[in-house]
Write a protein that holds these residues in place. Structure first.
Motif: not given
Length: 278
Positions: A66-68, A70-83
């Protein structure tokens, strides 16, 4: 007096009130996907290399960060690829963090769409778009259920839409047959792995206690792929996961997501993508 003179000069130039540029995670790119749907990804170009390479990142779970704006993830923030976005970018890679297409943003996200040929076509549009932007190599990296999506793309796409290589981390290799939701039974083995001839890196953690991604089954992936260059890596160390519940063991902040070892794993992936061993 010197400080007063400097402040006056700054005020005159307007610099004293200059605002910093807003922080962004990437340019949001919107593409047409299947009829009546669109697909977005957060784009950061590669840097500092004559041979640009971009990683198309496919997170696990429901696949809907769920990108905002600014292209930042609003969900799945704990996913290692996102981190680990900043780690891949610091290594000079371009990154394309893919969101779920419209039509697949409900409670289950991508669900069974991960094995659908149309999903491969959607990812092919992202790969082709990145290729036009960089004229460089494009790899697809999927983690956990995202590995199913990565295999779908690599096994079905051809030409400029096909990735140059894939990285599969903590791959779902064991589905739950007979589950209430049929898509829970899906794994990477539901796709034509034998069609994959690109470079293949498979990474898992020895302490991954998630029932869907035991490291002991990783080698079965490369037994079926026909990759130009292949390697299976079992990561050890870290905080361990024996204390985790069966649900938490499949979450990103655990050995399943290489907790506290993100930099180590990202460095190994960089070495493989650049042409060396992990």
């Amino acid at each position: 007096m010197q400080h007063a003179w400097l402040l006056a000069a700054l005020l005159a130039s307007g610099l004293a009130y200059a605002q910093p540029a807003p922080l962004t995670c990437g340019e949001v790119v919107t593409l047409d996907a299947q009829p009546g749907t669109t697909l977005r990804y957060a784009w950061q170009p590669p840097t500092g290399t004559a041979s640009p390479t971009t990683l198309v990142l496919l997170p696990g779970g429901d696949g809907y960060p769920r990108l905002d704006a600014q292209g930042c993830a609003r969900r799945l923030k704990g996913n290692w690829l996102v981190r680990s976005l900043s780690l891949f970018q610091a290594a000079g890679f371009g990154t394309a963090l893919v969101d779920a297409p419209t039509g697949w943003q409900g409670e289950d996200g991508l669900a069974g769409y991960r094995v659908d040929p149309r999903h491969a076509q959607d990812l092919g549009r992202v790969i082709a778009d990145v290729r036009v932007r960089t004229r460089g190599a494009v790899w697809v990296m999927g983690t956990s259920r995202g590995a199913i999506s990565a295999v779908n793309a690599a096994s079905r796409l051809v030409g400029d839409a096909a990735p140059d290589g894939i990285v599969l981390s903590s791959s779902v290799v064991s589905g739950q047959v007979g589950a209430r939701k049929p898509w829970v039974a899906h794994s990477v083995f539901d796709l034509p792995l034998e069609n994959i001839r690109q470079h293949v890196l498979v990474v898992g953690h020895a302490a991954d206690a998630c029932i869907r991604s035991p490291a002991s089954l990783m080698a079965r992936i490369t037994e079926r792929t026909q990759g130009a260059r292949e390697q299976v890596v079992t990561v050890t160390g870290g905080p361990g996961g024996a204390h985790l519940s069966s649900v938490d063991a499949c979450e990103g902040r655990s050995p399943h997501g290489f907790l506290d070892q993100e930099a180590e794993v990202a460095a190994g992936i960089e070495r493989f993508v650049r042409g060396a061993r992990y």
